[in-house]
Each structure stands twice: as C-alpha cells, then as structure tokens.
Scaffold this active site. Structure first.
Site, PDB file in Angstrom:
ATOM      1  N   ILE A 153       0.876  -1.208   0.010  1.00 28.27           N
ATOM      2  CA  ILE A 153       0.063  -0.129   0.062  1.00 28.27           C
ATOM      3  C   ILE A 153       0.885   1.204  -0.004  1.00 28.27           C
ATOM      4  O   ILE A 153       0.651   2.228  -0.769  1.00 28.27           O
ATOM      5  CB  ILE A 153      -0.928  -0.119   1.330  1.00 28.27           C
ATOM      6  CG1 ILE A 153      -1.956  -1.344   1.097  1.00 28.27           C
ATOM      7  CG2 ILE A 153      -1.620   1.352   1.454  1.00 28.27           C
ATOM      8  CD1 ILE A 153      -2.661  -1.386   2.428  1.00 28.27           C
ATOM      9  N   ASP A 257      -8.905   7.352   9.590  1.00 31.90           N
ATOM     10  CA  ASP A 257      -9.617   6.377   8.928  1.00 31.90           C
ATOM     11  C   ASP A 257     -10.020   5.183   9.923  1.00 31.90           C
ATOM     12  O   ASP A 257     -10.784   4.265   9.754  1.00 31.90           O
ATOM     13  CB  ASP A 257      -9.411   5.767   7.783  1.00 31.90           C
ATOM     14  CG  ASP A 257     -10.648   4.880   7.034  1.00 31.90           C
ATOM     15  OD1 ASP A 257     -11.681   5.218   7.054  1.00 31.90           O
ATOM     16  OD2 ASP A 257     -10.120   3.686   6.729  1.00 31.90           O
ATOM     17  N   GLU A 262     -12.868   1.007  17.984  1.00 39.37           N
ATOM     18  CA  GLU A 262     -13.648   0.809  17.142  1.00 39.37           C
ATOM     19  C   GLU A 262     -14.865  -0.119  17.250  1.00 39.37           C
ATOM     20  O   GLU A 262     -14.737  -1.160  17.986  1.00 39.37           O
ATOM     21  CB  GLU A 262     -13.082   0.423  15.704  1.00 39.37           C
ATOM     22  CG  GLU A 262     -11.955   1.394  15.277  1.00 39.37           C
ATOM     23  CD  GLU A 262     -11.376   0.786  13.846  1.00 39.37           C
ATOM     24  OE1 GLU A 262     -11.877   0.193  13.128  1.00 39.37           O
ATOM     25  OE2 GLU A 262     -10.441   1.703  13.363  1.00 39.37           O
ATOM     26  N   HIS A 280     -13.604   3.688   9.001  1.00 40.42           N
ATOM     27  CA  HIS A 280     -12.640   2.599   8.419  1.00 40.42           C
ATOM     28  C   HIS A 280     -13.017   2.291   7.191  1.00 40.42           C
ATOM     29  O   HIS A 280     -13.433   1.145   6.908  1.00 40.42           O
ATOM     30  CB  HIS A 280     -12.885   1.338   9.407  1.00 40.42           C
ATOM     31  CG  HIS A 280     -11.529   0.552   9.415  1.00 40.42           C
ATOM     32  ND1 HIS A 280     -11.061  -0.088  10.522  1.00 40.42           N
ATOM     33  CD2 HIS A 280     -10.608   0.215   8.222  1.00 40.42           C
ATOM     34  CE1 HIS A 280     -10.043  -0.807  10.164  1.00 40.42           C
ATOM     35  NE2 HIS A 280      -9.664  -0.680   8.811  1.00 40.42           N
ATOM     36  N   LEU A 281     -12.906   3.198   6.256  1.00 41.69           N
ATOM     37  CA  LEU A 281     -13.438   3.102   5.147  1.00 41.69           C
ATOM     38  C   LEU A 281     -12.235   2.795   3.850  1.00 41.69           C
ATOM     39  O   LEU A 281     -12.595   2.613   2.546  1.00 41.69           O
ATOM     40  CB  LEU A 281     -14.144   4.280   4.355  1.00 41.69           C
ATOM     41  CG  LEU A 281     -15.362   4.732   5.092  1.00 41.69           C
ATOM     42  CD1 LEU A 281     -15.787   6.220   4.360  1.00 41.69           C
ATOM     43  CD2 LEU A 281     -16.508   3.850   5.105  1.00 41.69           C
ATOM     44  N   GLY A 282     -11.142   2.493   4.324  1.00 42.48           N
ATOM     45  CA  GLY A 282      -9.923   2.250   3.436  1.00 42.48           C
ATOM     46  C   GLY A 282     -10.216   1.176   2.446  1.00 42.48           C
ATOM     47  O   GLY A 282      -9.918   1.275   1.172  1.00 42.48           O
TER      48      GLY A 282
END
Length: 527
Positions: A153, A257, A262, A280-282
């Site tokens: 990444i 994010d 969580e 947490h939309l990664g």
C-alpha cells in the site's frame, strides 16, 4: 461434497465460484452477527467465509467439529482466534492484496481533503455561511510526504504522490536502497522523516514495536504545521497526544480512518475543528470488495477440493509425507529468524540461510520461508510463511540460501545471517534428539541454549563479578531465572548471556538491566 458457510455479506459472484468448483454453499450474510445461532450450526460446515462481522472465537471453534478452513475476505484477521484454530488443525487464510489500491487511494483522498479543509468547508457552505476567507488551504505540490511503511500500500501511495509532484521520503526497516530507488523515494530513518515531512501517512501494521509510533515525543520532533494521515491501523498514533498537538497548533490537521477503539463513538478527536474522520473506509470500494470476495472463494474452494493452500496464516506448504521430518527444522528456522529479528535495529539489506548436513538434503524452501517470517514478524505482524518471501522481494531484501554437506560436529544445523547497512549478525541452531530447537552459536560465540517463551539476551564485557551483579539485580526485580547460558569469544573480550526467565520484562526493568555495569546491550526476547 464439502460444505461452506458464508456468514457475512459477500458478492453473489463469489457464491457462484463455490458452486462452480463443486462446493455446496449456504449464503447466510447476517448469521455472523448472531453468536448463538452460529455456534449452533457451525458444526455442519467444512469451510467458513467471513469478513469482519463474524467473530470466530475459541468457543465457536470448539463447536466447529468438521471445520477445515476459514477464509477472511480482507487482510485483518483480528476477529479470528488463530492460535485456537491452529490447535484444532483449521487453516486460516486471508486475501492480503485485494484492497491495496483502494486503501492507498483513500489515503491520498484524505491528504488532499486535509490540505484544502474540504469537509469543513462543505459543512460551512451547506449552512449558508460562505466563509471563503476562513478556509485557507495549502498546496501539496513540492511538499514533502513522509511514508511510514513502504510495503504494497505504501508503495502505491508513493507512486500517486509523485504524480502530484510531491517529494516522497520513506521509512521502512525492510526497504533496501535498491528498492527505494525503484520506487523513486528517499529512504530515511524515522527521526529524519518526522523532522522533514510536511505530510505524514502511515502504512504499517500494528505491532508492539509500532504501537504509538507517533507519540508525544515524536510530535516534538516534527515541523510546526505538519499534517497526519492514518488509514492503516488504530493504535499507531497516541490519540491523546495527537489531540494536544492539534490544540497547540504543532499539528495543522489530521485525517483518520482508523481508531484505537472501533466503532469509534466517543473519541476526543471528534470535537476538534482540524480533524477529518471516516469509519474505517480504506477497503470500502465496489472493486475492492469484489476482488477480496472472489479471491477468498477461490482459495477456500482450492483447498477443500485439491488441498492447495494459498495465503495461509498458520500453515506451511508442506506435504503429508514431508511433515514429520521437516516440522522440527521449520520451527527451528522460524525461531532463529525471530531471534535475529528481535536483535536487529537497522534496515535489513539481506538474509542468508545456510543448511549443513542432513537438513541440506531436505526441502529447505519451507524452512527459508519460516526464517524470513521470524525475522520480519517483530515489525510486520501480519507476515506469514506464504507472504514472507514476497514481502522480502518487495522490500528489495536479498535472500540467499546455501546447502552443503556436513563439515562440523553437528549432523544437521542451520545458520541464519541478517545483513544490515552496518553489520552482519549470525545465529545458528540445531535439533537435538528430543526434537527441540537449540541455539548453538550467536555472533560467532559458541554456546548452547534451548529457546523458551521469555528470554533475556545480554552482550557484556567478560569481567569478574558480572554474573553476580546480574543475578542480584534480577532477584531484586523479582525476576526468576529458569536457565542461564553463557558464551564468550575470548578471555576478557565480548561475552553473551542468554537467560531464560519466568514472565515478561517491563520497560523499566529492562532499563535497569541495561544500566548495569558491564552491559553493552540488553534485549527482552519472546518466542
């Protein structure tokens, strides 16, 4: 016909893949949220395909009497009790590369939104305020982006940032100078990255070494007005320290994010005006969700129908015939790698694994993969025997293996050497008659020690009185010695103490040991 349960939402195409491969499948996407119902039915299935909603606990696994494989559509397997699965012989797989582009794009989006204060400006405009002078942004062109973690990444983020004409610097202990050159980034140490970066983005797993890698002390070394992006893992940033740095103006803004807790419903960062938060939309794009779903369906089907194992987190690629002979040496190789990895503090350029004697005639590939896993695991928690060779290649680490006939006293032995920019460090071991791994040499110093869960490693000056001082201090600290192993190069020169202890050393205890007269280096090792 094997039977698979899909207990989270998965693409219809993935469900069809199971059917096309001759696997019976039950698609019950809401079942994972019902622990009691899952516990009731899990015993019927050979395979389980999940995302993050299903929690595969030890209790669930105890009822999974027929389960052979768990496949996670995604990278993180925090929702699976891997040790319990391993104990039951259940293979745990993930899909580590399916959402790399999506996560990298999210990080870039967060950075640009942060630079131009887009979410706040949007909210203000929708409230009919038209506060044009309030939202003065900054350009990213010609700014320095510091990337912590230059893996799959991080490498994509670097490429995208270069397209935005940013200067990219990167810290990654496994990034070689050659690989950095290929990526077009400048390889730096973490302290230099903090001092130079205008934007910092995190792309490293959460381990004990990386927890709070951005701390209050780290903020002190950064530029005033730095901007922070975290789309990797909660816990990499000390959130309380970040809040203070934002309030003081040391940090101009942060885009997060991921969070320590969580779902994040009550976080002190939420009330600050210069923070962007997403849930947490990664990995949340149509393409990424489809990719990981298709991959996990293919992997589970292949294992159940043919025995092929891909992206397993807890099982080496070893055939049934090889297993009895290889397994002890695979364990030895991983423990030697872990030993060297925990002692290594600078960037790794190469790893050399030497096999001598009878072990050299065996299939050494699983052993090499295990050794690489051991070296990398202290910093890359998600690494496994399947991914370790690929990660080493990705980071530009040169891996060399040497096989030769017996030359010394041991019928079989393995020597692992870690090559850094400053030095080479070797550790060698063998398997004794009881099948247990033993260290027989560290940094050219001969010694014999059985590796244990908790150990204290010390390099010291070979002078009278040291062992007494060390034993006395450990007693005062309440640390019980289970075994004490010693070795030295020569009289009065460097010596090594490898002490098996009961319990784990805390940071303060280790500092006191390091400060002891005669100690050159002290490390707490865990196996």
């Amino acid at each position: 016909m094997p039977k698979v349960l899909v207990s989270d939402k998965l693409s219809p195409t993935a469900v069809q893949i199971f059917k096309d491969n001759g696997v019976e499948v039950d698609y019950l996407p809401d079942l994972g949220k019902d622990k009691d119902k899952l516990l009731e039915v899990i015993g019927q299935y050979d395979g389980l395909a999940i995302r993050s909603a299903t929690k595969v606990t030890e209790k669930i696994l105890s009822a999974a009497t027929n389960l052979k494989v768990i496949g996670r559509a995604g990278i993180g397997v925090d929702n699976v009790d891997i040790p319990a699965a391993t104990a039951k012989g259940i293979i745990v797989m993930n899909t580590p590369f399916g959402n790399s582009i999506t996560t990298a794009e999210h990080a870039i989006s967060m950075m640009l939104s942060l630079a131009r204060q887009i979410p706040e400006a949007d909210a203000s405009t929708r409230a009919s305020k038209w506060e044009k002078n309030r939202f003065m942004g900054v350009e990213v062109t010609n700014k320095t982006l510091g990337i912590v973690g230059a893996g799959n990444i991080g490498s994509i983020v670097a490429d995208r940032a270069q397209g935005l004409k940013m200067k990219v610097i990167a810290f990654d202990p496994f990034l070689s100078p050659e690989r950095a050159l290929d990526l077009g980034v400048e390889k730096v140490e973490l302290e230099e990255l903090f001092a130079r970066a205008d934007f910092i983005t995190l792309h490293t797993p959460l381990t004990e070494q990386t927890r709070n890698i951005i701390s209050a002390d780290a903020f002190e070394t950064m530029k005033k007005g730095v901007r922070i992006v975290n789309c990797a893992r909660g816990g990499l940033i000390d959130e309380a320290a970040l809040a203070e740095a934002l309030k003081s103006g040391k940090v101009a803004g942060a885009a997060l994010d991921v969070f320590l807790e969580e779902p994040a419903v009550d976080n002190p960062l939420f009330g600050l005006p210069n923070v962007i938060c997403t849930p947490h939309l990664g990995a949340s794009t149509t393409e990424a969700q489809e990719n990981v779903a298709l991959q996990v369906a293919e992997q589970i089907s292949a294992y159940l129908m043919t025995g092929e194992i891909t992206n397993a987190l807890n099982f080496p690629s070893i055939s049934a015939e090889e297993a009895p002979r290889l397994t002890p040496f695979v364990k030895l190789a991983e423990m030697l790698g872990s030993f060297a990895g925990q002692l290594t503090e600078t960037s790794i350029k190469g790893i050399r694994v030497e096999y001598e004697g009878a072990v050299a005639a065996l299939n050494t590939r699983p052993m090499t993969a295990a050794a690489l896993t051991g070296v990398m695991k202290p910093l890359l928690a998600d690494v496994n025997m399947v991914s370790a060779p690929a990660i080493a290649k990705e980071r530009g680490i040169q891996v060399e293996t040497v096989n030769r006939e017996q030359q010394g006293a041991y019928e079989s032995y393995i020597r692992l050497t870690v090559i850094t920019e400053r030095q080479e460090r070797s550790v060698a071991g063998t398997i004794f008659g009881n099948g247990k791994p033993r260290v027989i040499q560290v940094k050219s110093i001969n010694m014999e020690a059985e590796l244990a869960p908790n150990m204290l490693y010390i390099t010291n000056e070979d002078k009278p009185g040291f062992i007494g001082r060390l034993g006395t201090l450990l007693g005062q600290l309440g640390i019980n010695i289970a075994n004490f192993n010693l070795g030295r190069l020569d009289v009065g020169s460097d010596a090594i103490a490898l002490v098996t202890i009961d319990g784990v050393l805390d940071e303060d205890q280790l500092k006191q040991i390091t400060a002891l007269e005669g100690v050159k280096q002290a490390k707490s090792l865990r196996f």
